[in-house]
Scaffold this motif. Structure first.
Motif, short mmCIF file in Angstrom:
data_model
loop_
_atom_site.label_atom_id
_atom_site.label_comp_id
_atom_site.label_asym_id
_atom_site.label_seq_id
_atom_site.Cartn_x
_atom_site.Cartn_y
_atom_site.Cartn_z
N VAL A 75 -1.31 64.36 83.54
CA VAL A 75 -2.27 63.82 82.58
C VAL A 75 -1.81 64.03 81.14
N GLY A 76 -0.58 64.46 80.95
CA GLY A 76 -0.06 64.64 79.60
C GLY A 76 -0.78 65.75 78.84
N LEU A 77 -1.20 65.43 77.63
CA LEU A 77 -1.84 66.42 76.75
C LEU A 77 -3.36 66.41 76.86
N ALA A 78 -3.89 65.78 77.89
CA ALA A 78 -5.35 65.66 78.03
C ALA A 78 -6.01 67.03 78.11
N SER A 98 -0.58 73.06 83.23
CA SER A 98 -1.33 72.70 82.02
C SER A 98 -1.23 71.20 81.71
N PHE A 99 -0.28 70.50 82.35
CA PHE A 99 -0.14 69.06 82.16
C PHE A 99 -0.63 68.27 83.38
N MET A 100 -1.27 68.98 84.34
CA MET A 100 -1.73 68.33 85.56
C MET A 100 -3.26 68.30 85.60
N SER A 101 -3.79 67.39 86.42
CA SER A 101 -5.24 67.29 86.58
C SER A 101 -5.78 68.26 87.61
N GLY A 102 -4.91 68.90 88.39
CA GLY A 102 -5.31 69.87 89.40
C GLY A 102 -4.11 70.63 89.91
N THR A 103 -4.37 71.78 90.55
CA THR A 103 -3.26 72.60 91.04
C THR A 103 -2.70 72.10 92.36
N SER A 104 -3.51 71.39 93.13
CA SER A 104 -3.02 70.85 94.41
C SER A 104 -3.35 69.36 94.48
#
Length: 284
Positions: free
Chosen positions: A45-48, A34-40
């Motif tokens: 990206v923080g709270l974006a 939930s704090f990442m821009s993608g799973t792989s």
């Protein structure tokens, strides 16, 4: 004592391992995603993801519908299950058969149950057929705001039996001497209910409220089978939103929504614990 503790941990180990593998670790991974821009290969990206989620009209609608459903369904569940438990705790005709009938919804497969509800609430269903005989206009139950109340009825029917069992167990633990003493002192039925029944059912009521809240967040199966992926706006729940995010492989919004839902349930439970603790101190 140490030997008993080691034996207890040994017996608990399989359950603890299963809980960690199927619940704890997946939730930890969801929290991370939930704090990442993608799973792989995604970046932090923080709270974006949460800001994007909270700005989504679909999410806000799903969250509002879910909390409205819980705010309406849980008190109804509490009153109905307690009333039925008080009735079944008396010496009434066919009491054993009635107790069994309330448990049946727990063992009947959901898919089979939904077919029956569809027959009842369809445009050409039993309910509209009965209403037409009284000159009442037919209602398209699942495509109007009335769909919300259909789902509440299904929720009550499905879960009331379990709560009745819990309340019956609590009622049977109350010593009858207390009621007899209260009658001798002139206390009426309402006073006995407030001063004895509700007081001794505090722990049971607290548990029933928590279970009912959790079950109110789990009405997705029934709603999905009744109305599909994109039901009427009044019954578009958080589970629908997360299911649609899963279908579109938007894992970031899916995990963020799941984390927020868990946080909301945890906050509600903690508030209930606080209220229950204060009530105990007040009664002491």
């Amino acid at each position: 004592m140490r030997g008993d503790g080691a034996a207890a941990w040994l017996f608990l180990a399989p359950s603890a391992a299963g809980f960690a593998v199927f619940y704890l670790i997946p939730f930890g991974m969801s929290l991370m995603y939930s704090f990442m821009s993608g799973t792989s290969g995604g970046s932090f990206v923080g709270l974006a993801n949460y800001r994007e989620l909270l700005s989504s009209d679909s999410f806000r609608k799903a969250a509002a519908n879910t909390f409205y459903f819980s705010a309406l369904g849980v008190p109804l569940m509490l009153v109905l299950s307690l009333g039925l438990a008080l009735l079944l705790n008396r010496q009434i005709y066919l009491r054993k058969w009635l107790r069994t009938s309330y448990v049946l919804p727990l063992v009947v497969p959901v898919a089979s149950v939904i077919i029956i509800w569809q027959v009842v609430f369809d445009w050409n269903g039993v309910l509209n057929y009965a209403l037409s005989h009284f000159g009442i206009q037919r209602v398209d139950w699942m495509k109007t705001p009335a769909a919300r109340y259909v789902v509440i009825v299904v929720y009550l029917w499905k879960n009331v039996g379990y709560n009745v069992i819990l309340f019956l167990a609590g009622l049977q633990q109350i010593p009858q001497d207390y009621y007899e003493t209260a009658r001798v002192e002139g206390a009426g039925p309402f006073r006995r209910f407030l001063g004895i029944t509700l007081v001794y059912l505090t722990t049971t009521t607290f548990f029933v409220v928590i279970i009912s809240i959790i079950n109110s967040f789990k009405v997705f199966r029934e709603t999905y089978l009744l109305a599909g992926d994109y039901p009427h706006d009044s019954i578009y729940m958080l589970q629908h939103y997360m299911n649609n995010m899963f279908v579109s492989l938007n894992i970031q919004k899916l995990t963020a929504a799941a984390v927020l839902m868990v946080a909301a349930i945890l906050a509600i439970v903690l508030v209930l614990f606080g209220l229950e603790r204060r009530y105990r101190k007040f009664m002491e």
